[in-house]
Structures are given as C-alpha cells and as structure tokens.
Scaffold this motif. Structure first.
Motif, short mmCIF file in Angstrom:
data_model
loop_
_atom_site.label_atom_id
_atom_site.label_comp_id
_atom_site.label_asym_id
_atom_site.label_seq_id
_atom_site.Cartn_x
_atom_site.Cartn_y
_atom_site.Cartn_z
N ALA A 78 -12.37 -41.32 24.20
CA ALA A 78 -12.35 -43.07 24.85
C ALA A 78 -13.25 -43.34 23.87
CB ALA A 78 -11.51 -43.13 25.71
N THR A 79 -14.66 -42.74 24.40
CA THR A 79 -15.56 -43.63 24.07
C THR A 79 -15.83 -43.61 22.20
OG1 THR A 79 -17.10 -42.01 25.52
CG2 THR A 79 -18.02 -43.01 24.56
N VAL A 80 -15.59 -42.65 21.61
CA VAL A 80 -15.54 -42.58 19.90
C VAL A 80 -14.79 -43.62 19.45
CG1 VAL A 80 -15.05 -41.89 18.02
CG2 VAL A 80 -16.45 -40.09 19.54
N LEU A 81 -13.61 -43.88 20.23
CA LEU A 81 -12.24 -44.68 19.77
C LEU A 81 -12.52 -46.75 19.91
CD1 LEU A 81 -9.36 -42.74 20.20
CD2 LEU A 81 -10.39 -43.77 17.72
N GLY A 82 -13.62 -46.30 21.90
CA GLY A 82 -13.57 -47.39 22.57
C GLY A 82 -14.64 -47.84 21.53
N THR A 83 -15.95 -47.53 21.26
CA THR A 83 -16.83 -48.40 20.76
C THR A 83 -16.84 -48.59 19.09
OG1 THR A 83 -17.97 -46.43 21.71
CG2 THR A 83 -19.36 -47.66 19.79
N LEU A 84 -15.85 -48.01 18.05
CA LEU A 84 -15.54 -48.75 16.96
C LEU A 84 -14.69 -49.95 17.23
CD1 LEU A 84 -14.39 -45.39 15.53
CD2 LEU A 84 -16.45 -46.46 14.79
N ALA A 85 -13.97 -50.19 18.42
CA ALA A 85 -13.70 -50.43 18.24
C ALA A 85 -13.73 -52.19 19.28
CB ALA A 85 -11.91 -50.81 19.94
N ALA A 86 -15.10 -51.66 19.89
CA ALA A 86 -15.79 -52.80 20.38
C ALA A 86 -16.88 -53.72 19.41
CB ALA A 86 -16.85 -51.97 21.45
#
Length: 265
Positions: A78-86
C-alpha cells in the motif's frame, strides 16, 4: 477564580489526556495480573508469568505472527502504490484527476461492514469462495490502507515548497538527482507516517478481516474468539508491547528531528 480561568484550558487538556490513557494503563496493569478466574476481569495478584510464558495460550502466537506478516506485507504494498498515486495526483494533470481525488476518499468514508461485504462479494464472484484465507485478507487490507497512504503522502507533497527542486535543477542536478537528494528526503516523513498508519490499521482490523478470512485467524479474531471463554492475560502483554513499540517509534523520530535541527544550526 482568575487563576482557574487562566489555566482552565490546560486543566481540560490534561484531563482529556488522562481519560485517553486510562485504558492503556489498565492494559499494562493487567499484563502483570494473576487472575483467580478467567471469567472475572480484575486484578487479583502480581505475576511475571504472563511475560515469561508469552505463547502459553493455544493459538495466540500463531495468530500474532499471521497478523504481523499480513500487516507488514499490506503496509509495503500500500505504501509503494499509494506514494506513486499521490505523486501522480499532485504533480500531473490528467483526465479524471478530480474524479480520482474523490474516489480516493470513498474507502475511508465507507463503513467497514460495507467495504468488507463488498470485497467478500467480489471474491465469491471471482471464484475464490472456497479459497478465502491469507491472500484474500492481504488484498482486502491493501485496498483500505491504500486510501490512507494516498491522503497522507499527498498532504505532504501539497505542503512542500517546490522552489527547492527548482534550485537543485538550477545547480545542474539531473531529474533523478533532484528526486533522490531533494524531493524524496522531504517527502520521506509523510511516507513513514503513512506506513505506520497502514500497519496499525491492518494489524488492528477485525470487521473486514472476519468477512474475508475463511479459516485463517488473525490476532483480533483470536481475541474475539477467546473473549467468549475468558481473555488470557497474555493478550494484554501483546497490547503493552505494541504500545511500547509505538512510543519508541515516536521518541526515535523526535530525537532524530532534534538532532537534524541541531546540525543545521
């Protein structure tokens, strides 16, 4: 009366803090409890057996390891995908950006029973009805942790001064050098905060997990199951350890920030 009026806000703040920490103090106290009966939740005597015989109750350590493993994997993904999305939502303009910003909040605003039952219906429709377990829990946890990561990292990015990146480029830094030496260190506190929040939410979740767990048992599900027969005091040991770990992370972060400020000055 004048002294009371001047210190009323401080007094109320301390009162609220005491009220918030009373349950934590009870958990710490009960971790040293030697109960006369598991059916009565009261302090009967002091003992260290709960700490020395940590895995005494059947299934406690197995469920704890499962929860920690799921929380760690869900936090990482979630941190990897969420950071990219942010980064995409803040730094780039694309079709559907406004709709994406709105949809990010829906998993946070929706009740957990709605999200959990929706994921269960999705797994059943996809043919995973007989395979509910570790992987379906992991997918479900990544789904609801993702929104919290995006919101947290996006807030950090939105409040960041982009003139620092422009200054790095003016000094002939490449885009990669600018990102790793300027942007990423500035965003890192937000990423770490999002990761800690995700781990806490995943480790603590019960409703969504219970709907999508199948025969798998996580620590919150274990506590709910044994509560019907009497909660073992080792559960309080786990709660105390999690609290101490949280305090250690906060203290370490504050010490690191003060060292950095001292170095800059």
């Amino acid at each position: 009366m004048r002294w009371i009026r001047e210190h009323l806000v401080l007094f109320l703040g301390l009162l609220v803090l005491v009220y918030m920490f009373v349950p934590i103090f009870v958990v710490v106290l009960m971790s040293f409890n030697d109960p006369a009966s598991r059916n009565v939740y009261r302090f009967d005597g002091f003992t260290l057996d709960n700490w020395t015989n940590f895995c005494g109750p059947n299934g406690l350590c197995d469920s704890l390891v499962t929860s920690v493993l799921i929380a760690a994997l869900a936090t990482l993904i979630a941190t990897v995908l969420g950071t990219l999305a942010a980064f995409a939502l803040v730094r780039y303009d694309f079709a559907g950006r406004s709709a994406s910003n709105l949809l990010i909040f829906l998993p946070m605003a929706a009740p957990e029973i709605v999200l959990g039952s929706s994921l269960l219906a999705l797994f059943v429709a996809a043919g995973f009805a007989g395979q509910l377990g570790f992987w379906t829990i992991l997918i479900a946890h990544v789904m609801f942790c993702l929104s919290f990561v995006v919101v947290t990292v996006r807030a950090r990015l939105a409040g960041m001064d982009d003139t620092l990146e422009q200054a790095a480029m003016d000094l002939y830094a490449t885009p990669a050098q600018t990102f790793w030496r300027v942007t990423f260190p500035l965003v890192l506190p937000g990423i770490v905060g999002a990761a800690l929040l995700s781990f806490s939410l995943s480790f603590d979740d019960f409703i969504i997990t219970n709907l999508n767990a199948g025969t798998e048992t996580t620590f919150p599900m274990y506590v709910w199951g044994v509560a019907q027969r009497g909660v073992p005091m080792q559960v309080n040991v786990v709660g105390t350890l999690m609290f101490l770990l949280s305090v250690a992370v906060v203290v370490a972060g504050e010490v690191n920030n003060r060292r950095r400020r001292a170095t800059l000055t």
